[in-house]
Design a protein around this motif. Structure first.
Motif, PDB file in Angstrom:
ATOM      1  N   ALA A 141       0.808  -1.217   0.000  1.00  0.00           N
ATOM      2  CA  ALA A 141       0.000   0.000   0.000  1.00  0.00           C
ATOM      3  C   ALA A 141       0.845   1.272   0.000  1.00  0.00           C
ATOM      4  N   ARG A 142       1.874   1.321   0.818  1.00  0.00           N
ATOM      5  CA  ARG A 142       2.682   2.548   0.889  1.00  0.00           C
ATOM      6  C   ARG A 142       3.408   2.813  -0.416  1.00  0.00           C
ATOM      7  N   VAL A 143       3.964   1.780  -0.999  1.00  0.00           N
ATOM      8  CA  VAL A 143       4.666   1.938  -2.280  1.00  0.00           C
ATOM      9  C   VAL A 143       3.686   2.381  -3.355  1.00  0.00           C
ATOM     10  N   SER A 144       2.487   1.826  -3.348  1.00  0.00           N
ATOM     11  CA  SER A 144       1.499   2.207  -4.356  1.00  0.00           C
ATOM     12  C   SER A 144       1.067   3.666  -4.187  1.00  0.00           C
ATOM     13  N   TRP A 145       0.971   4.130  -2.945  1.00  0.00           N
ATOM     14  CA  TRP A 145       0.636   5.531  -2.719  1.00  0.00           C
ATOM     15  C   TRP A 145       1.749   6.454  -3.209  1.00  0.00           C
ATOM     16  N   VAL A 146       2.993   6.042  -3.042  1.00  0.00           N
ATOM     17  CA  VAL A 146       4.118   6.842  -3.543  1.00  0.00           C
ATOM     18  C   VAL A 146       4.067   6.910  -5.066  1.00  0.00           C
ATOM     19  N   LEU A 147       3.849   5.770  -5.725  1.00  0.00           N
ATOM     20  CA  LEU A 147       3.745   5.747  -7.188  1.00  0.00           C
ATOM     21  C   LEU A 147       2.576   6.612  -7.669  1.00  0.00           C
ATOM     22  N   ALA A 148       1.428   6.448  -7.030  1.00  0.00           N
ATOM     23  CA  ALA A 148       0.253   7.235  -7.413  1.00  0.00           C
ATOM     24  C   ALA A 148       0.493   8.723  -7.185  1.00  0.00           C
ATOM     25  N   GLY A 149       1.101   9.068  -6.068  1.00  0.00           N
ATOM     26  CA  GLY A 149       1.395  10.475  -5.781  1.00  0.00           C
ATOM     27  C   GLY A 149       2.341  11.077  -6.802  1.00  0.00           C
ATOM     28  N   ALA A 150       3.364  10.317  -7.189  1.00  0.00           N
ATOM     29  CA  ALA A 150       4.307  10.812  -8.206  1.00  0.00           C
ATOM     30  C   ALA A 150       3.601  10.990  -9.547  1.00  0.00           C
ATOM     31  N   GLY A 151       2.754  10.044  -9.914  1.00  0.00           N
ATOM     32  CA  GLY A 151       2.014  10.159 -11.169  1.00  0.00           C
ATOM     33  C   GLY A 151       1.068  11.348 -11.168  1.00  0.00           C
ATOM     34  N   ILE A 152       0.336  11.523 -10.074  1.00  0.00           N
ATOM     35  CA  ILE A 152      -0.597  12.652  -9.972  1.00  0.00           C
ATOM     36  C   ILE A 152       0.157  13.976  -9.979  1.00  0.00           C
ATOM     37  N   ALA A 153       1.280  14.037  -9.273  1.00  0.00           N
ATOM     38  CA  ALA A 153       2.080  15.264  -9.243  1.00  0.00           C
ATOM     39  C   ALA A 153       2.587  15.628 -10.643  1.00  0.00           C
ATOM     40  N   LEU A 154       3.064  14.642 -11.362  1.00  0.00           N
ATOM     41  CA  LEU A 154       3.577  14.874 -12.720  1.00  0.00           C
ATOM     42  C   LEU A 154       2.456  15.344 -13.655  1.00  0.00           C
ATOM     43  N   LEU A 155       1.329  14.665 -13.631  1.00  0.00           N
ATOM     44  CA  LEU A 155       0.211  15.040 -14.494  1.00  0.00           C
ATOM     45  C   LEU A 155      -0.356  16.419 -14.132  1.00  0.00           C
ATOM     46  N   THR A 156      -0.443  16.704 -12.845  1.00  0.00           N
ATOM     47  CA  THR A 156      -0.950  18.006 -12.403  1.00  0.00           C
ATOM     48  C   THR A 156      -0.002  19.128 -12.801  1.00  0.00           C
ATOM     49  N   ALA A 157       1.299  18.908 -12.600  1.00  0.00           N
ATOM     50  CA  ALA A 157       2.284  19.930 -12.972  1.00  0.00           C
ATOM     51  C   ALA A 157       2.247  20.186 -14.481  1.00  0.00           C
ATOM     52  N   ALA A 158       2.114  19.142 -15.276  1.00  0.00           N
ATOM     53  CA  ALA A 158       2.021  19.313 -16.730  1.00  0.00           C
ATOM     54  C   ALA A 158       0.775  20.087 -17.096  1.00  0.00           C
ATOM     55  N   PHE A 159      -0.338  19.777 -16.461  1.00  0.00           N
ATOM     56  CA  PHE A 159      -1.597  20.482 -16.733  1.00  0.00           C
ATOM     57  C   PHE A 159      -1.476  21.952 -16.377  1.00  0.00           C
ATOM     58  N   VAL A 160      -0.884  22.274 -15.234  1.00  0.00           N
ATOM     59  CA  VAL A 160      -0.752  23.649 -14.785  1.00  0.00           C
ATOM     60  C   VAL A 160       0.205  24.438 -15.698  1.00  0.00           C
ATOM     61  N   MET A 161       1.296  23.806 -16.104  1.00  0.00           N
ATOM     62  CA  MET A 161       2.295  24.487 -16.943  1.00  0.00           C
ATOM     63  C   MET A 161       1.790  24.753 -18.363  1.00  0.00           C
ATOM     64  N   LEU A 162       0.967  23.860 -18.864  1.00  0.00           N
ATOM     65  CA  LEU A 162       0.487  24.031 -20.243  1.00  0.00           C
ATOM     66  C   LEU A 162      -0.697  24.962 -20.253  1.00  0.00           C
TER      67      LEU A 162
END
Length: 162
Positions: A141-162
């Motif tokens: 569970a903890r590893v999956s939350w880290v992966l999900a958090g990194a994915g969400i952070a990357l997608l959100t940052a891309a959305f905000v920058m574009l």
């Protein structure tokens, strides 16, 4: 002589190991596919030394691509009457974008922080998908939350920058 209990425990252990090995392999392959899908664009955006850099003023847009004149910004770059950029939500007619020319073509990709983040969007999606596999298949569970958090952070940052 082995008892029935010890042989069933061995079978359970082998099944558990097989599940972990299979799901671990699937999760790693998903992340590798995300990197592979991102690298086609990311290499031009991140490794710009020796590449033609400049701006495109988008003048025409079709169904999948937009085009416009290329104005060079780097030494060795040449002006072009028309270059092609993929049409995305972030590319609008009448706007000017900093770009990098793909090798031996008239295709360009966005550069700068927005271009870097946009190039790695496939990896962000792969991280989200891998987090589901890690949570369900590996029960980490903890590893999956880290992966999900990194994915969400990357997608959100891309959305905000574009």
């Amino acid at each position: 002589m082995p008892s029935a209990v010890s042989s069933s425990q061995g079978a359970v252990a082998m099944l558990r190991f097989g599940r972990l090995a299979a799901m671990g392999t699937v999760a790693v392959l998903i992340v590798i596919a995300g990197v592979w899908g991102s690298w086609d664009t990311a290499q031009y955006v991140m490794l710009t030394k020796g590449r033609e850099r400049g701006t495109i003023e988008v003048t025409r847009c079709g169904a999948d691509t937009c085009s416009g004149p290329f104005t060079p910004l780097s030494a060795g770059a040449r002006a072009r009457a028309s270059v092609v950029i993929d049409k995305t939500v972030a590319v609008k007619r009448g706007q000017t974008y900093t770009v990098v020319v793909k090798s031996d073509s008239d295709d360009v990709v966005r550069s700068g922080p927005a271009g870097v983040l946009y190039a790695w969007v496939p990896l962000g999606g792969a991280l989200l998908l891998a987090s589901v596999v890690v949570a369900g298949g590996l029960r980490l569970a903890r590893v999956s939350w880290v992966l999900a958090g990194a994915g969400i952070a990357l997608l959100t940052a891309a959305f905000v920058m574009l």
